[in-house]
Design a protein around this motif. Structure first.
Motif, PDB file in Angstrom:
ATOM      1  N   GLU A  73       0.923  -1.438   0.109  1.00  0.00           N
ATOM      2  CA  GLU A  73      -0.058  -0.044   0.102  1.00  0.00           C
ATOM      3  C   GLU A  73       0.832   1.124   0.008  1.00  0.00           C
ATOM      4  O   GLU A  73       0.334   2.172  -0.445  1.00  0.00           O
ATOM      5  CB  GLU A  73      -0.684  -0.060   1.308  1.00  0.00           C
ATOM      6  CG  GLU A  73      -1.758   0.996   1.538  1.00  0.00           C
ATOM      7  CD  GLU A  73      -2.511   1.140   2.670  1.00  0.00           C
ATOM      8  OE1 GLU A  73      -2.825  -0.146   3.361  1.00  0.00           O
ATOM      9  OE2 GLU A  73      -2.806   2.257   3.235  1.00  0.00           O
ATOM     10  N   PHE A 225       0.334   9.118  10.683  1.00  0.00           N
ATOM     11  CA  PHE A 225      -0.367  10.547  10.751  1.00  0.00           C
ATOM     12  C   PHE A 225      -1.099  10.767  12.082  1.00  0.00           C
ATOM     13  O   PHE A 225      -0.845  11.900  12.440  1.00  0.00           O
ATOM     14  CB  PHE A 225      -1.697  10.203   9.781  1.00  0.00           C
ATOM     15  CG  PHE A 225      -2.503  11.359   9.467  1.00  0.00           C
ATOM     16  CD1 PHE A 225      -2.210  12.422   8.646  1.00  0.00           C
ATOM     17  CD2 PHE A 225      -3.725  11.536  10.225  1.00  0.00           C
ATOM     18  CE1 PHE A 225      -2.933  13.437   8.286  1.00  0.00           C
ATOM     19  CE2 PHE A 225      -4.473  12.721   9.931  1.00  0.00           C
ATOM     20  CZ  PHE A 225      -4.323  13.486   8.872  1.00  0.00           C
ATOM     21  N   ILE A 254       2.278  16.181   6.534  1.00  0.00           N
ATOM     22  CA  ILE A 254       0.874  16.520   6.138  1.00  0.00           C
ATOM     23  C   ILE A 254      -0.017  16.389   7.601  1.00  0.00           C
ATOM     24  O   ILE A 254      -0.548  17.625   7.473  1.00  0.00           O
ATOM     25  CB  ILE A 254       0.097  15.450   5.166  1.00  0.00           C
ATOM     26  CG1 ILE A 254       0.729  15.626   3.596  1.00  0.00           C
ATOM     27  CG2 ILE A 254      -1.374  15.668   5.112  1.00  0.00           C
ATOM     28  CD1 ILE A 254       0.368  14.464   2.786  1.00  0.00           C
ATOM     29  N   LYS A 258      -1.738  20.025   9.036  1.00  0.00           N
ATOM     30  CA  LYS A 258      -3.047  20.054   9.504  1.00  0.00           C
ATOM     31  C   LYS A 258      -3.060  20.458  10.686  1.00  0.00           C
ATOM     32  O   LYS A 258      -4.136  21.434  11.175  1.00  0.00           O
ATOM     33  CB  LYS A 258      -3.525  18.296   9.474  1.00  0.00           C
ATOM     34  CG  LYS A 258      -5.060  18.390   9.513  1.00  0.00           C
ATOM     35  CD  LYS A 258      -5.586  17.186   8.767  1.00  0.00           C
ATOM     36  CE  LYS A 258      -7.249  17.102   8.869  1.00  0.00           C
ATOM     37  NZ  LYS A 258      -7.729  16.819   7.593  1.00  0.00           N
ATOM     38  N   SER A 281       0.551  12.280  -2.222  1.00  0.00           N
ATOM     39  CA  SER A 281      -0.114  13.072  -1.231  1.00  0.00           C
ATOM     40  C   SER A 281       0.589  14.343  -1.154  1.00  0.00           C
ATOM     41  O   SER A 281      -0.149  15.088  -0.857  1.00  0.00           O
ATOM     42  CB  SER A 281      -0.312  12.404   0.332  1.00  0.00           C
ATOM     43  OG  SER A 281      -0.398  10.818   0.111  1.00  0.00           O
ATOM     44  N   PHE A 284      -0.887  16.447  -3.366  1.00  0.00           N
ATOM     45  CA  PHE A 284      -2.227  16.862  -3.230  1.00  0.00           C
ATOM     46  C   PHE A 284      -2.510  17.508  -1.801  1.00  0.00           C
ATOM     47  O   PHE A 284      -3.848  18.336  -1.758  1.00  0.00           O
ATOM     48  CB  PHE A 284      -2.987  15.569  -3.005  1.00  0.00           C
ATOM     49  CG  PHE A 284      -3.103  14.538  -3.839  1.00  0.00           C
ATOM     50  CD1 PHE A 284      -2.702  15.257  -5.172  1.00  0.00           C
ATOM     51  CD2 PHE A 284      -3.493  13.227  -4.046  1.00  0.00           C
ATOM     52  CE1 PHE A 284      -2.646  13.990  -6.459  1.00  0.00           C
ATOM     53  CE2 PHE A 284      -3.217  12.383  -4.949  1.00  0.00           C
ATOM     54  CZ  PHE A 284      -2.840  12.682  -6.230  1.00  0.00           C
ATOM     55  N   SER A 285      -1.485  17.766  -0.943  1.00  0.00           N
ATOM     56  CA  SER A 285      -1.753  18.490   0.126  1.00  0.00           C
ATOM     57  C   SER A 285      -1.937  20.022   0.035  1.00  0.00           C
ATOM     58  O   SER A 285      -1.481  20.476  -0.865  1.00  0.00           O
ATOM     59  CB  SER A 285      -0.838  18.200   1.177  1.00  0.00           C
ATOM     60  OG  SER A 285       0.469  19.059   1.264  1.00  0.00           O
TER      61      SER A 285
ATOM     62  N   TYR B  75      -5.216   2.767  -3.498  1.00  0.00           N
ATOM     63  CA  TYR B  75      -5.786   2.191  -2.163  1.00  0.00           C
ATOM     64  C   TYR B  75      -6.729   1.290  -2.051  1.00  0.00           C
ATOM     65  O   TYR B  75      -6.509   0.264  -1.442  1.00  0.00           O
ATOM     66  CB  TYR B  75      -6.175   3.369  -1.251  1.00  0.00           C
ATOM     67  CG  TYR B  75      -6.703   3.137   0.025  1.00  0.00           C
ATOM     68  CD1 TYR B  75      -5.774   2.782   1.305  1.00  0.00           C
ATOM     69  CD2 TYR B  75      -7.935   3.035   0.367  1.00  0.00           C
ATOM     70  CE1 TYR B  75      -6.207   2.586   2.238  1.00  0.00           C
ATOM     71  CE2 TYR B  75      -8.530   2.593   1.554  1.00  0.00           C
ATOM     72  CZ  TYR B  75      -7.799   2.202   2.755  1.00  0.00           C
ATOM     73  OH  TYR B  75      -7.907   2.201   3.890  1.00  0.00           O
ATOM     74  N   LYS B 280      -7.198   6.633   2.299  1.00  0.00           N
ATOM     75  CA  LYS B 280      -6.672   7.298   3.325  1.00  0.00           C
ATOM     76  C   LYS B 280      -6.706   8.728   3.322  1.00  0.00           C
ATOM     77  O   LYS B 280      -6.786   9.708   4.015  1.00  0.00           O
ATOM     78  CB  LYS B 280      -5.314   6.731   3.623  1.00  0.00           C
ATOM     79  CG  LYS B 280      -5.069   5.460   4.216  1.00  0.00           C
ATOM     80  CD  LYS B 280      -3.877   5.066   4.846  1.00  0.00           C
ATOM     81  CE  LYS B 280      -3.872   3.839   5.594  1.00  0.00           C
ATOM     82  NZ  LYS B 280      -2.519   3.356   5.870  1.00  0.00           N
ATOM     83  N   SER B 281      -6.541   9.281   1.877  1.00  0.00           N
ATOM     84  CA  SER B 281      -6.464  10.532   1.536  1.00  0.00           C
ATOM     85  C   SER B 281      -7.694  11.125   1.881  1.00  0.00           C
ATOM     86  O   SER B 281      -7.720  12.513   2.111  1.00  0.00           O
ATOM     87  CB  SER B 281      -6.176  10.770  -0.052  1.00  0.00           C
ATOM     88  OG  SER B 281      -5.405   9.838  -0.613  1.00  0.00           O
ATOM     89  N   ALA B 283      -9.170  11.024   4.585  1.00  0.00           N
ATOM     90  CA  ALA B 283      -9.182  11.562   5.896  1.00  0.00           C
ATOM     91  C   ALA B 283      -8.137  12.657   6.102  1.00  0.00           C
ATOM     92  O   ALA B 283      -8.108  13.485   7.052  1.00  0.00           O
ATOM     93  CB  ALA B 283      -8.899  10.339   6.817  1.00  0.00           C
ATOM     94  N   PHE B 284      -7.173  12.595   5.272  1.00  0.00           N
ATOM     95  CA  PHE B 284      -6.048  13.565   5.184  1.00  0.00           C
ATOM     96  C   PHE B 284      -6.489  15.048   4.625  1.00  0.00           C
ATOM     97  O   PHE B 284      -5.792  15.816   4.848  1.00  0.00           O
ATOM     98  CB  PHE B 284      -4.839  13.117   4.437  1.00  0.00           C
ATOM     99  CG  PHE B 284      -4.372  11.844   5.012  1.00  0.00           C
ATOM    100  CD1 PHE B 284      -4.663  11.226   6.245  1.00  0.00           C
ATOM    101  CD2 PHE B 284      -3.420  10.951   4.133  1.00  0.00           C
ATOM    102  CE1 PHE B 284      -4.222  10.030   6.799  1.00  0.00           C
ATOM    103  CE2 PHE B 284      -2.840   9.739   4.695  1.00  0.00           C
ATOM    104  CZ  PHE B 284      -3.321   9.279   5.862  1.00  0.00           C
ATOM    105  N   SER B 285      -7.490  15.008   3.646  1.00  0.00           N
ATOM    106  CA  SER B 285      -7.882  16.109   2.817  1.00  0.00           C
ATOM    107  C   SER B 285      -8.318  17.300   3.975  1.00  0.00           C
ATOM    108  O   SER B 285      -8.629  17.128   4.978  1.00  0.00           O
ATOM    109  CB  SER B 285      -8.729  15.772   1.851  1.00  0.00           C
ATOM    110  OG  SER B 285     -10.142  15.793   2.263  1.00  0.00           O
ATOM    111  N   GLU B 288     -12.088  17.622   5.642  1.00  0.00           N
ATOM    112  CA  GLU B 288     -11.857  16.047   5.478  1.00  0.00           C
ATOM    113  C   GLU B 288     -13.196  15.515   4.614  1.00  0.00           C
ATOM    114  O   GLU B 288     -14.128  16.198   4.621  1.00  0.00           O
ATOM    115  CB  GLU B 288     -12.148  15.385   6.837  1.00  0.00           C
ATOM    116  CG  GLU B 288     -10.734  15.257   7.695  1.00  0.00           C
ATOM    117  CD  GLU B 288     -10.884  14.768   9.130  1.00  0.00           C
ATOM    118  OE1 GLU B 288     -11.948  14.352   9.347  1.00  0.00           O
ATOM    119  OE2 GLU B 288      -9.752  15.205   9.669  1.00  0.00           O
TER     120      GLU B 288
END
Lengths: 336, 336
Positions: A73, A225, A254, A258, A281, A284-285, B75, B280-281, B283-285, B288
Motif C-alpha cells: 500500500e 498520521f 501532512i 493539518k 499525497s 495533493f496536500s 488504495y 486514506k487521502s 481523511a487527510f484532505s 476531510e
C-alpha cells in the motif's frame, strides 16, 4: 557426456552440508579458512563448475522473479514494484509479489513459497520485525541470487540497493535553515531502523553545519498520521514552539500541516514543513508539500537490473557483494 | 486400488480435447448439447469422479493462491489484497500477487505464470484493456478455480464479488440533495467500465427521485487528479456554477476541493463535495472528505473465502457461478 560434479558430491565426500560447501566456495566468513581450503581443493580436483548458467539454459527456468516486500500500500514500495516490473517484463520475466505485511512469520512463509515455486531470482526488502536472516540464507544456499533493497543487512553476502537517506535529510534541514527557521523539530522513525538512524543523523549534521544547537527535546518519535498530528498539536501550543519541522515521511508532514492550520498558524509563514518520500499525497496536500524524493521507481529498476546481471553472469565463486546508493533530491513546494 | 478415471481418458476415447470435455461436463454454452450428452454418458459409464479433492490432498498442492490485479498502488486494491491475505494466511495459503498494470499483454503473461507455478486457485480483477477472456478460460479448463472481483465479466462461468456501486452513488447524491444542493455535477469514469456506468446510474436515479432534471451538461469525464482539477477550475468560474459535486473517486473529489479553494470558494459553505472509495487521502484532505466506503478489505476477504470454499468442495459438474455484492456505506465528514 560425463555427469557434472555438483555441490552435493563435494559435500558428500567431505562429510559437510551442501550449505557449508556453498558458503565455503563463496568465502563466507562463517566458514573456517581450513574448511574453505579443503572445499576449494576438492572442487578443483573434481572439476566442479558452478551450474547457475546451466540452470538458466535448462527449460525449467521459470522466467519468474520473486519479490518479498513489507507493504504494498505504501506509495514508496508501490513505486519500487513498478520500477522492478518495468525492467523485468522488458526482459521477459514476470514478477510474483509476496507481501510480508511487516510480519517475520509471513516473511518466512513467503521465502518458502518462493523456493517451492522455483523462481530464478529474488528481490527482498525485509519486515520491521526481522532480526534473524537464516530464511534468506536458505535462498543463497540454494544458489538463488538475492538482491536486497531499501531495508538491507550486512549479515548476508548479497547485493544491496538503498536510497541516500542521510544526504536527503541533510538537504531538507539545510533548506529549512536557509529559509530562516531558527528552531527545527524532527519527527523521527524508530531508531532500530536504518532509515530512522540515517535521517536523524542528516538532521543532526545540518544543524551542526550552521552552528545550531542539537537538542533531544526537539526530536519526537512520530512516523504515523495520528501520532504526528497529536504530537504537533501538543508542541505547537507551547511557548517557544518550533518554526520548522522535518518529518521522516510525507504522511507525518501532512499531519503537522493539518495540526498547524487547526491551531490558526499559517504554513509556510508561521511554520515551515518538509517531508520525505515525494508521495502523491505531497502534491495533493494544501499547501503542497516540500519533500525529499526517494526515487522509488529508480531504486526498483536498479535492484532488478542488478539481479538480472547476476542471473546472466551465473554462479561465481569469487562473489563480491555490491552496494548501490540511489541519490535523493529535494523538491521545493509551498510548505516552506 | 483401481486407477481413477480422468478427463484425459474420456477425451481420448471420444477423440476430443480435454478442454472440450471439461467444458462439456460444466455445461459450457460453447459446447453443443450433443457433445455434452456424449461426454456425460461416457463419464457416468466409466465412473468418472472430478478430482479436485484428490488434487488438494496430493502433496503437490502448492498451498499458494495466485492474485492478478490491475494496480497495486491504488488504495482500494491494496485494501483488497490485505483482505485476501488475512483469510489466506489464516488457512495456511500464501498469496502471490501479479500486477497487470492495466495491460492486457502483461495480464496474459501473468496468467501463464500462474499456470506454470501450479497455484491451487486464482483471484482476478482484470485490466481496463481486457476484452478477450480466453486466457482465463485456460485456467478454468485446467480445473483451477477462479473468482473474479471488482472488475468482472458475464462471459465466463466463474464466481464474482463486486461492490454495490449503484447504491453507493445513489446515497452520495441523495445526501448532497438533502444538504441543500440544487445543481449537482458528476465527475465520471469512462463508460465502458461497469463502475463508470453504475455510478452514473446511481447519480441519475437519485436526481430523479427528487424531481431534479438530469442534464448531460453536468456530467464530465474526469477521474484523475489533473483532469478533475482542470475541469473544476473551468466550471466553477462560470455563472450558474454547480453547488455540489459527486466524484467517481476520492482523488477527483480532493482535486475539486483544491480548485474551489484556489478560486476563493469555501467548502462546504459554497460548494459541497462527495468522493467514492474512502481512501486514506479522504481523511487527510482539508476539509476531510465525505465519501462512499467501498470496503475493499471486506471485498478481498469475501473473494478469498469464496475461492477457499471452491477448493474445499472440489470440482463439481453442476457448477453454478455465485455473484456476491458487498454493500457500500456513506461516510459523512466536513466537505458536505
Amino acid at each position: 557426456m560425463k555427469r557434472q560434479v555438483t555441490i552435493k558430491d563435494i559435500a558428500y565426500k567431505l562429510g559437510l552440508s551442501t550449505s557449508t560447501v556453498s558458503r565455503a566456495l563463496k568465502d563466507h566468513p562463517d566458514i573456517s579458512s581450513k574448511t574453505r581450503t579443503a572445499v576449494k581443493e576438492l572442487a578443483a580436483l573434481l572439476g566442479y563448475r558452478p551450474n547457475r548458467i546451466a540452470l538458466n539454459l535448462r527449460s525449467n527456468s521459470t522466467r519468474t522473479i520473486g519479490l518479498i516486500i513489507p507493504e504494498i500500500e505504501h506509495y514508496f514500495f508501490s513505486a519500487i514494484i513498478n520500477g522492478i516490473e518495468e525492467i523485468a517484463y522488458k526482459n521477459d520475466y514476470s514478477v510474483m509479489v509476496f507481501q510480508s505485511n511487516e510480519s517475520y512469520k509471513r516473511e518466512v512463509i513467503n521465502t518458502n513459497a518462493v523456493l517451492t515455486n522455483r523462481v530464478d531470482g529474488v528481490l527482498v526488502s525485509f519486515s520491521k520485525e526481522t532480526n534473524d536472516f537464516s530464511h534468506f540464507q536458505k535462498l543463497i544456499d540454494n544458489e538463488i541470487p538475492v538482491v536486497f533493497f531499501d531495508r538491507t543487512t550486512e549479515d548476508l553476502p548479497a547485493d544491496q540497493v538503498v536510497a541516500d537517506d542521510y544526504q536527503g535529510a541533510f538537504q531538507a534541514v539545510n533548506h529549512l535553515i536557509e529559509k530562516g527557521c531558527k528552531r527545527i523539530a524532527h519527527f523521527a522513525a524508530p531508531q532500530h531502523l536504518q532509515i530512522g538512524k540515517s535521517r536523524l543523523a542528516g538532521y543532526h549534521d545540518a544543524l551542526l553545519k550552521h552552528n545550531i544547537h542539537f537538542s533531544h527535546e526537539l526530536v519526537f518519535l512520530a512516523d504515523t498520521f495520528e501520532t504526528a498530528r497529536k504530537t504537533a498539536h501538543e508542541i505547537l501550543r507551547k511557548p517557544n514552539a518550533p518554526d520548522g519541522f522535518f518529518a521522516v515521511n510525507d504522511i507525518s508532514a501532512i499531519a503537522i500541516i493539518k495540526a498547524a492550520k487547526e491551531l490558526g498558524k499559517r504554513v509556510p509563514e508561521d511554520v515551515k514543513v518538509v517531508g520525505f518520500e515525494n508521495s502523491k499525497s505531497a502534491a495533493f496536500s494544501d499547501p503542497e508539500l516540500t519533500t525529499v524524493d526517494q526515487f522509488g521507481f529508480e531504486l526498483g529498476r536498479e535492484a532488478c537490473l542488478m539481479l538480472l546481471r547476476r542471473l546472466k553472469e551465473g554462479e561465481n565463486t569469487d562473489f563480491q557483494p555490491v552496494r548501490k546508493i540511489i541519490r535523493t533530491k529535494l523538491v521545493v513546494r509551498n510548505s516552506t
